[in-house]
Design a protein around this motif. Structure first.
Motif, short mmCIF file in Angstrom:
data_model
loop_
_atom_site.label_atom_id
_atom_site.label_comp_id
_atom_site.label_asym_id
_atom_site.label_seq_id
_atom_site.Cartn_x
_atom_site.Cartn_y
_atom_site.Cartn_z
N UNK A 1 0.84 -1.18 0.00
CA UNK A 1 0.00 0.00 0.00
C UNK A 1 0.88 1.24 0.00
N UNK A 2 0.71 2.06 -0.99
CA UNK A 2 1.53 3.27 -1.11
C UNK A 2 0.91 4.42 -0.34
N UNK A 3 1.77 5.24 0.25
CA UNK A 3 1.29 6.45 0.90
C UNK A 3 1.15 7.54 -0.15
N UNK A 4 0.20 8.43 0.08
CA UNK A 4 0.00 9.53 -0.86
C UNK A 4 0.83 10.74 -0.42
N UNK A 5 1.10 11.65 -1.34
CA UNK A 5 1.82 12.87 -0.95
C UNK A 5 1.09 13.64 0.16
N UNK A 6 -0.25 13.64 0.10
CA UNK A 6 -1.03 14.32 1.13
C UNK A 6 -0.83 13.67 2.49
N UNK A 7 -0.84 12.34 2.51
CA UNK A 7 -0.62 11.58 3.74
C UNK A 7 0.76 11.90 4.31
N UNK A 8 1.76 11.87 3.47
CA UNK A 8 3.13 12.15 3.90
C UNK A 8 3.26 13.57 4.45
N UNK A 9 2.62 14.52 3.80
CA UNK A 9 2.67 15.92 4.25
C UNK A 9 1.97 16.10 5.58
N UNK A 10 0.84 15.42 5.76
CA UNK A 10 0.10 15.51 7.02
C UNK A 10 0.95 14.97 8.18
N UNK A 11 1.63 13.86 7.95
CA UNK A 11 2.51 13.29 8.97
C UNK A 11 3.67 14.24 9.27
N UNK A 12 4.27 14.81 8.26
CA UNK A 12 5.40 15.73 8.44
C UNK A 12 5.03 16.93 9.29
N UNK A 13 3.82 17.43 9.14
CA UNK A 13 3.39 18.65 9.84
C UNK A 13 2.77 18.37 11.21
N UNK A 14 2.49 17.11 11.51
CA UNK A 14 1.93 16.74 12.81
C UNK A 14 2.99 17.00 13.89
N UNK A 15 2.57 17.50 15.04
CA UNK A 15 3.53 17.75 16.10
C UNK A 15 3.71 16.52 16.97
N UNK A 16 4.92 16.34 17.45
CA UNK A 16 5.21 15.25 18.38
C UNK A 16 4.34 15.42 19.63
N UNK A 17 4.15 16.66 20.08
CA UNK A 17 3.35 16.94 21.28
C UNK A 17 1.91 16.47 21.14
N UNK A 18 1.38 16.48 19.93
CA UNK A 18 -0.01 16.06 19.73
C UNK A 18 -0.17 14.54 19.81
N UNK A 19 0.88 13.80 19.54
CA UNK A 19 0.80 12.34 19.51
C UNK A 19 1.32 11.70 20.80
N UNK A 20 2.27 12.35 21.43
CA UNK A 20 2.91 11.81 22.63
C UNK A 20 1.91 11.37 23.72
N UNK A 21 0.89 12.17 24.06
CA UNK A 21 -0.05 11.71 25.09
C UNK A 21 -0.77 10.42 24.70
N UNK A 22 -1.00 10.23 23.41
CA UNK A 22 -1.64 8.99 22.94
C UNK A 22 -0.70 7.80 23.12
N UNK A 23 0.58 8.01 22.89
CA UNK A 23 1.56 6.94 23.13
C UNK A 23 1.53 6.53 24.60
N UNK A 24 1.56 7.52 25.49
CA UNK A 24 1.55 7.22 26.93
C UNK A 24 0.27 6.47 27.30
#
Length: 121
Positions: A1-24
Motif C-alpha cells: 500500500x503506497x502512501x499519498x503525498x497528502x498523507x506524507x505531508x500531514x505526517x510531516x506537519x503533525x507535532x510530536x506533542x499532539x501524539x505523545x499523550x496517545x503513546x503514553x
C-alpha cells in the motif's frame, strides 16, 4: 500500500506533542510504563526524556523531530504492518520513520519483551 503525498505531508506537519499523550495512554492502558516508552523512543531516536519535554514544549513537527534524531542502526529491522501500511514498503523516509516509532509503541503496548522491541541481536 503506497502512501499519498497528502498523507506524507500531514505526517510531516503533525507535532510530536499532539501524539505523545496517545503513546503514553496506549502503553499505560496495557500495563507498561512511561519509562519503558521513553526507553523505546530513546533507543530509536537518541532523545532522552529532557529532550522529549523540550520538543513537546516547542511543539516541533515530526519532520523536525526526525531531522534532529540519530536513528538507531537497527531501526531497519523494524518490519510489519502498522496503520494499514507495511513499514518496509513505505518509500518516504520520514513517513517510514514515524511508522517505526508507531510500531515500537504498538509492540510495547502488546507486551512484547523489551529486548525484542529494541532488536537486541
Amino acid at each position: 500500500m503506497k502512501t499519498t503525498p497528502e498523507h506524507n505531508q500531514r505526517i510531516a506537519k503533525m507535532t510530536f506533542a499532539s501524539v505523545y499523550p496517545h503513546y503514553i495512554s496506549k502503553v499505560e492502558k496495557k500495563g507498561r510504563t512511561k519509562d519503558e516508552l521513553h526507553q523505546v523512543i530513546e533507543w530509536l531516536t537518541g532523545f532522552n526524556e529532557n529532550k522529549l519535554q523540550e520538543f513537546i514544549a516547542d511543539k516541533i513537527t515530526f519532520e523536525t523531530f526526525f531531522q534532529k534524531a540519530n536513528l538507531h542502526p537497527n531501526a531497519t529491522l523494524i518490519k510489519g504492518v502498522i496503520c494499514g501500511y507495511r513499514i518496509e514498503e513505505i518509500e518516504t523516509p520520514l513517513t517510514r520513520q514515524v511508522r517505526y516509532l508507531d510500531k515500537l509503541v504498538d509492540e510495547l503496548a502488546k507486551g512484547r519483551k523489551m529486548e525484542k522491541i529494541l532488536r537486541v541481536t
